[in-house]
Design a protein around this motif. Structure first.
Motif, PDB file in Angstrom:
ATOM      1  N   GLY A  14       0.838  -1.190   0.000  1.00  0.00           N
ATOM      2  CA  GLY A  14       0.000   0.000   0.000  1.00  0.00           C
ATOM      3  C   GLY A  14       0.871   1.238   0.000  1.00  0.00           C
TER       4      GLY A  14
ATOM      5  N   GLY B 229      -1.745   7.435  -0.034  1.00  0.00           N
ATOM      6  CA  GLY B 229      -2.434   8.304  -0.974  1.00  0.00           C
ATOM      7  C   GLY B 229      -2.696   7.702  -2.334  1.00  0.00           C
ATOM      8  N   ASP B 230      -2.426   6.384  -2.495  1.00  0.00           N
ATOM      9  CA  ASP B 230      -2.558   5.742  -3.805  1.00  0.00           C
ATOM     10  C   ASP B 230      -3.733   4.772  -3.863  1.00  0.00           C
ATOM     11  OD1 ASP B 230      -1.731   5.394  -6.476  1.00  0.00           O
ATOM     12  OD2 ASP B 230      -0.592   3.603  -5.948  1.00  0.00           O
ATOM     13  N   GLY B 231      -4.682   4.867  -2.947  1.00  0.00           N
ATOM     14  CA  GLY B 231      -5.855   3.997  -2.996  1.00  0.00           C
ATOM     15  C   GLY B 231      -5.621   2.629  -2.383  1.00  0.00           C
ATOM     16  N   ALA B 232      -6.257   1.618  -2.949  1.00  0.00           N
ATOM     17  CA  ALA B 232      -6.228   0.259  -2.403  1.00  0.00           C
ATOM     18  C   ALA B 232      -4.846  -0.374  -2.565  1.00  0.00           C
ATOM     19  CB  ALA B 232      -7.266  -0.595  -3.111  1.00  0.00           C
TER      20      ALA B 232
ATOM     21  N   THR C 212      -1.960  -3.087  -3.513  1.00  0.00           N
ATOM     22  CA  THR C 212      -1.731  -3.876  -4.717  1.00  0.00           C
ATOM     23  C   THR C 212      -1.184  -5.239  -4.342  1.00  0.00           C
ATOM     24  OG1 THR C 212      -1.252  -1.884  -5.977  1.00  0.00           O
ATOM     25  CG2 THR C 212      -0.437  -3.948  -6.891  1.00  0.00           C
TER      26      THR C 212
ATOM     27  N   TYR D 287       5.082   3.755   2.607  1.00  0.00           N
ATOM     28  CA  TYR D 287       4.386   2.577   2.087  1.00  0.00           C
ATOM     29  C   TYR D 287       4.343   1.498   3.151  1.00  0.00           C
ATOM     30  CZ  TYR D 287       9.113   0.768   1.243  1.00  0.00           C
ATOM     31  OH  TYR D 287      10.413   0.362   1.381  1.00  0.00           O
TER      32      TYR D 287
END
Length: 66
Positions: free
Chosen positions: A14, A17-20, A22, A38
């Protein structure tokens, strides 16, 4: 800069600020520039135990030292 590589199994990354998060599988790799915090976990619902901040510095989610 950091390299995140999955040797076996899977991991979830994660980026703040980048959403869901990965999903990464064995053989996947990700390069970060180290400017944005992260989290790497074994599952998308696993609460973070360590946060990697720019610098790089590590901390617990409550701000303590890891």
């Amino acid at each position: 800069m950091a390299l995140i590589a999955v040797a076996r199994g899977e991991a979830w990354v994660g980026i703040a600020g980048d959403g869901a998060p990965t999903r990464m599988r064995a053989g996947d790799a990700l390069v970060t520039l180290g400017r944005t915090p992260y989290v790497v976990a074994d599952g998308p619902d696993t609460p973070p135990q360590v946060v990697i901040d720019p610098g790089p510095t590590c901390r617990t989610p409550d701000g303590g030292c890891g």
